[in-house]
Scaffold this motif. Sequence first.
Motif, mmCIF file in Angstrom:
data_model
loop_
_atom_site.group_PDB
_atom_site.id
_atom_site.type_symbol
_atom_site.label_atom_id
_atom_site.label_comp_id
_atom_site.label_asym_id
_atom_site.label_seq_id
_atom_site.Cartn_x
_atom_site.Cartn_y
_atom_site.Cartn_z
ATOM 1 N N VAL A 178 0.820 -1.224 0.000
ATOM 2 C CA VAL A 178 0.000 0.000 0.000
ATOM 3 C C VAL A 178 0.847 1.264 0.000
ATOM 4 O O VAL A 178 0.522 2.239 -0.685
ATOM 5 C CB VAL A 178 -0.957 0.004 1.217
ATOM 6 N N LEU A 179 1.953 1.271 0.745
ATOM 7 C CA LEU A 179 2.731 2.503 0.911
ATOM 8 C C LEU A 179 3.136 3.100 -0.433
ATOM 9 O O LEU A 179 3.114 4.328 -0.610
ATOM 10 C CB LEU A 179 3.974 2.227 1.758
ATOM 11 N N GLU A 180 3.489 2.244 -1.386
ATOM 12 C CA GLU A 180 3.949 2.749 -2.682
ATOM 13 C C GLU A 180 2.870 3.517 -3.433
ATOM 14 O O GLU A 180 3.168 4.330 -4.313
ATOM 15 C CB GLU A 180 4.484 1.601 -3.549
ATOM 16 N N TRP A 181 1.594 3.284 -3.104
ATOM 17 C CA TRP A 181 0.490 3.921 -3.827
ATOM 18 C C TRP A 181 0.034 5.235 -3.201
ATOM 19 O O TRP A 181 -0.737 5.971 -3.836
ATOM 20 C CB TRP A 181 -0.698 2.966 -3.905
ATOM 21 N N VAL A 182 0.439 5.557 -1.975
ATOM 22 C CA VAL A 182 -0.134 6.737 -1.313
ATOM 23 C C VAL A 182 0.341 8.046 -1.931
ATOM 24 O O VAL A 182 -0.262 9.094 -1.697
ATOM 25 C CB VAL A 182 0.153 6.724 0.209
ATOM 26 N N GLY A 183 1.403 8.007 -2.724
ATOM 27 C CA GLY A 183 1.853 9.215 -3.418
ATOM 28 C C GLY A 183 1.071 9.510 -4.677
ATOM 29 O O GLY A 183 1.356 10.487 -5.379
ATOM 30 N N LEU A 184 0.069 8.688 -4.974
ATOM 31 C CA LEU A 184 -0.741 8.847 -6.189
ATOM 32 C C LEU A 184 -2.202 8.986 -5.777
ATOM 33 O O LEU A 184 -2.822 8.024 -5.333
ATOM 34 C CB LEU A 184 -0.560 7.621 -7.091
ATOM 35 N N GLU A 185 -2.764 10.185 -5.911
ATOM 36 C CA GLU A 185 -4.117 10.440 -5.416
ATOM 37 C C GLU A 185 -5.189 10.311 -6.483
ATOM 38 O O GLU A 185 -6.376 10.376 -6.170
ATOM 39 C CB GLU A 185 -4.186 11.830 -4.779
ATOM 40 N N GLU A 186 -4.778 10.151 -7.736
ATOM 41 C CA GLU A 186 -5.776 9.978 -8.799
ATOM 42 C C GLU A 186 -6.460 8.617 -8.669
ATOM 43 O O GLU A 186 -5.883 7.676 -8.140
ATOM 44 C CB GLU A 186 -5.103 10.086 -10.174
ATOM 45 N N ASP A 187 -7.690 8.531 -9.183
ATOM 46 C CA ASP A 187 -8.376 7.241 -9.212
ATOM 47 C C ASP A 187 -7.617 6.276 -10.117
ATOM 48 O O ASP A 187 -7.049 6.671 -11.149
ATOM 49 C CB ASP A 187 -9.802 7.404 -9.745
ATOM 50 N N VAL A 188 -7.607 5.015 -9.713
ATOM 51 C CA VAL A 188 -6.893 3.988 -10.476
ATOM 52 C C VAL A 188 -7.817 2.805 -10.723
ATOM 53 O O VAL A 188 -8.431 2.281 -9.785
ATOM 54 C CB VAL A 188 -5.630 3.503 -9.727
ATOM 55 N N ILE A 189 -7.949 2.396 -11.986
ATOM 56 C CA ILE A 189 -8.542 1.110 -12.359
ATOM 57 C C ILE A 189 -7.405 0.326 -12.991
ATOM 58 O O ILE A 189 -7.043 0.545 -14.147
ATOM 59 C CB ILE A 189 -9.720 1.281 -13.336
ATOM 60 N N LEU A 190 -6.823 -0.578 -12.244
ATOM 61 C CA LEU A 190 -5.530 -1.138 -12.618
ATOM 62 C C LEU A 190 -5.569 -1.885 -13.947
ATOM 63 O O LEU A 190 -4.631 -1.794 -14.741
ATOM 64 C CB LEU A 190 -5.015 -2.056 -11.504
ATOM 65 N N GLU A 191 -6.646 -2.635 -14.224
ATOM 66 C CA GLU A 191 -6.689 -3.385 -15.477
ATOM 67 C C GLU A 191 -6.745 -2.445 -16.684
ATOM 68 O O GLU A 191 -6.367 -2.826 -17.788
ATOM 69 C CB GLU A 191 -7.871 -4.348 -15.491
ATOM 70 N N LYS A 192 -7.197 -1.228 -16.465
ATOM 71 C CA LYS A 192 -7.244 -0.217 -17.533
ATOM 72 C C LYS A 192 -5.933 0.551 -17.601
ATOM 73 O O LYS A 192 -5.386 0.789 -18.679
ATOM 74 C CB LYS A 192 -8.405 0.745 -17.272
ATOM 75 N N HIS A 193 -5.407 0.933 -16.459
ATOM 76 C CA HIS A 193 -4.233 1.797 -16.407
ATOM 77 C C HIS A 193 -2.929 1.037 -16.628
ATOM 78 O O HIS A 193 -1.916 1.647 -16.963
ATOM 79 C CB HIS A 193 -4.177 2.521 -15.061
ATOM 80 N N TRP A 194 -2.938 -0.291 -16.423
ATOM 81 C CA TRP A 194 -1.699 -1.058 -16.547
ATOM 82 C C TRP A 194 -1.117 -0.945 -17.954
ATOM 83 O O TRP A 194 0.075 -0.683 -18.130
ATOM 84 C CB TRP A 194 -1.963 -2.510 -16.185
ATOM 85 N N LYS A 195 -1.960 -1.137 -18.955
ATOM 86 C CA LYS A 195 -1.483 -1.043 -20.341
ATOM 87 C C LYS A 195 -1.817 0.297 -20.989
ATOM 88 O O LYS A 195 -1.307 0.617 -22.057
ATOM 89 C CB LYS A 195 -2.075 -2.185 -21.172
ATOM 90 N N GLY A 196 -2.695 1.055 -20.340
ATOM 91 C CA GLY A 196 -3.110 2.336 -20.911
ATOM 92 C C GLY A 196 -2.224 3.491 -20.479
ATOM 93 O O GLY A 196 -1.152 3.313 -19.903
ATOM 94 N N LYS A 197 -2.702 4.696 -20.762
ATOM 95 C CA LYS A 197 -1.964 5.914 -20.441
ATOM 96 C C LYS A 197 -2.567 6.586 -19.206
ATOM 97 O O LYS A 197 -3.714 6.339 -18.842
ATOM 98 C CB LYS A 197 -2.015 6.894 -21.622
ATOM 99 N N ARG A 198 -1.774 7.447 -18.568
ATOM 100 C CA ARG A 198 -2.260 8.262 -17.461
ATOM 101 C C ARG A 198 -1.824 9.687 -17.722
ATOM 102 O O ARG A 198 -0.653 9.948 -17.991
ATOM 103 C CB ARG A 198 -1.677 7.744 -16.135
ATOM 104 N N ASN A 199 -2.781 10.615 -17.656
ATOM 105 C CA ASN A 199 -2.446 11.980 -18.085
ATOM 106 C C ASN A 199 -1.468 12.684 -17.141
ATOM 107 O O ASN A 199 -0.706 13.553 -17.555
ATOM 108 C CB ASN A 199 -3.713 12.824 -18.265
ATOM 109 N N GLY A 200 -1.508 12.353 -15.861
ATOM 110 C CA GLY A 200 -0.536 12.923 -14.934
ATOM 111 C C GLY A 200 -0.674 14.419 -14.734
ATOM 112 O O GLY A 200 0.301 15.103 -14.400
#
Length: 719
Positions: A178-200
């Motif tokens: 969990v700790l590695e994810w707390v620096g990212l506050e945007e919503d995440v759908i992992l099956e979508k974002h894993w191969k897709g893009k994130r605007n950042g």
Amino acid sequence: MINSCLIQLIVCPHCRATLNEDDNKLACSKCNRTYPVRRGIPDFRQKDDYWCNVSREKMKHLNRRAEESGDWLNSAKEIIPEYADHFVPFYRADSQFLWPTTENSRILDAGCMWGGLTIPAAQFHREVYAVDKTVETLEFLKIRAKQMGFENIHTFAAFIKSLPFSDNFFDLVILNGVLEWVGLEEDVILEKHWKGKRNGKHVYPKTPEEMQIDVLKELHRVLKPEGSLYIAMENRYGIQYFIGHPDDHNNVRFVTFLPRFFADKISRIVGKGGYRTYIYSPKQLVNILKKSGFESCSIYGVFPHYIKIKKAFPLGMASLFKNEVQIDGVFPRILHKIVKSLIPKSITQHVTPSLFAICAKNNQNELIPRIQNSLIKVNVLKRSDNVNFVISNNRYKNRNSTNMIIYDYNNYPLYFCKIAREVKISGLRTETENMKWLSDKMLMNKNLNFRIPKFIFSETVDGLEIFVTTFLGAKNIKLTSHYIINKGFDRIGINNRFFRKSIGFAEEKVFLKKIDGKIKQAINTLVEFQQSTSNGKSNMKNIVNEVVNKYFKCQRNISDEIRRNILELKDKTRIMSEIDILTCSVHGDYDFDNVLFFADGRVGLIDFEHLEKDGSPFFDLATLIFNPLIMKWQSSYLRNESFDSYLNEYGAIKYVVKWLKYFCDEQQISSSIIPMIPLIAAVEQNIKSYPLFRDPNTYPMYGEDMLKEFFSINIDRNY
């Protein structure tokens, strides 16, 4: 509605004042903030954040189906089958037996998601508070806990940087991946974002490390003075990342070990937004924990991953396991072997694939593992003993045990310890009875050349069902690489039949030569084991009649083909009433997982949970010979052809006949029975009574399809 007693235990996350229930919401008695209660889950979030592998719509669908059907498991297998392994297996919490907790501990699972650790931890602790920022996964966990009968799990929607609990509330906090994810506050759908893009485009006022420290300080606050934190993550410098495994959080290769500035630039260039999922090396992890107030830590190296532990060891012992470190995948594994050979033992601890740490809130805390305290209570260990516990798993079903090896201060293995993963289902009591009986039997035969572990202890202590024996310093033969090599060719699309059969033929020769000598050694031991546990003699006809009659009695819907084959087997043995066969104990799982080889040539036997005190000598023999061959066939290029075709095309049938004849010679049995031994054993496999803790489908010889394959084997033409 939520339990009134529970309301008294939680506080306003803003001002830490008490809460009152008011019209299906909670109201702060001091600052007057209100918090809704959604389907029995208090919601302390400022906004409706979402983090999950699947979409919000799919999670809502799953929750409706699970609640309406009353069957969370089949609902999950139907709607999100690819993710069932994220929360069904209890092995995800195998590390809990190393936590410094007791059965009266109160635990917080911070970032619990589907409850992969919440549920197994709830078996062994007084209560577990499950917190996550995604209310849909919490609803699923709540439904699941209710249907499984857990009344000690409490769910809360909250951000872990602002918890609704008072100071000094928990005995232990879980922060698993969990700790590695707390620096990212945007919503995440992992099956979508894993191969897709994130605007950042999200603007962050703090660095990921600063946000992580804020969370760790909050967890430090809610821990009791004698409390501890359990944290798990991948190792920033894990060997897998140097040979091309992508970052487990943003799917970008070669960024974890780069300076953060360059990792951020690369992540943005490939369309993944800023690099904000920070993981750490062992030294860096200790430093960030100290910055957050944790004063002492025990760090463990883990492989292949903290989610599914094969080995977990105190980091200082890493050099002992350098040659065992594994990474999934054939060709990464081959590359890993090359890289591993170049790494000095002295830096092995820096490149283990994953880490977990158990951290004390203050220096006065002793981080003594729960299993160690339990064994001290029953005098297996002394409080003064300087020992280390290493998780060493090879089976992962809930009904299987978590296995540990206990080492002394010189890193010498003393004991082998099993702990039941699932409270309600365990084979440890059966194995205890079998070990006691067998130990007494072995005392009557002191000149045996094989060894079994010495039974030490078995009992339930502090809520843990424990089984302890001495450790046998022997090794089993490693065959995994032979079973998976064919998958590598499948993965890269090499399907030329001539090439694959040629490679398969050459590799099979290596495989057969590798196991040939070991099978002969194991047959010698099997003969000695059978003779030392002999109950007398029977004849071939009676043995087969008993097996056949039992099969027809216990099996339903027998196909005409199977019925005909079994009756033919019975007919063939009518003339064998004069062939005497030794009746003896049956190990029940006599394969290369449980047959170990010492450097001095002796053999060790382990795992007697399936021991039968009286049976025929053929089942263990066939298990030894055919289990590795079936697994090799099922993973080979010829897996779509018959087992008989595989045995004949690759030349294995000649070895089978040689091994069966060797056994008959050693047991002084007529070799005329050789063609019938595999058939008798295959029928036996399908008439055994299997306990709840063992799935019969895990036995290679089990099932009607496999029975048909055995009756198709033509040993006569090779004999």
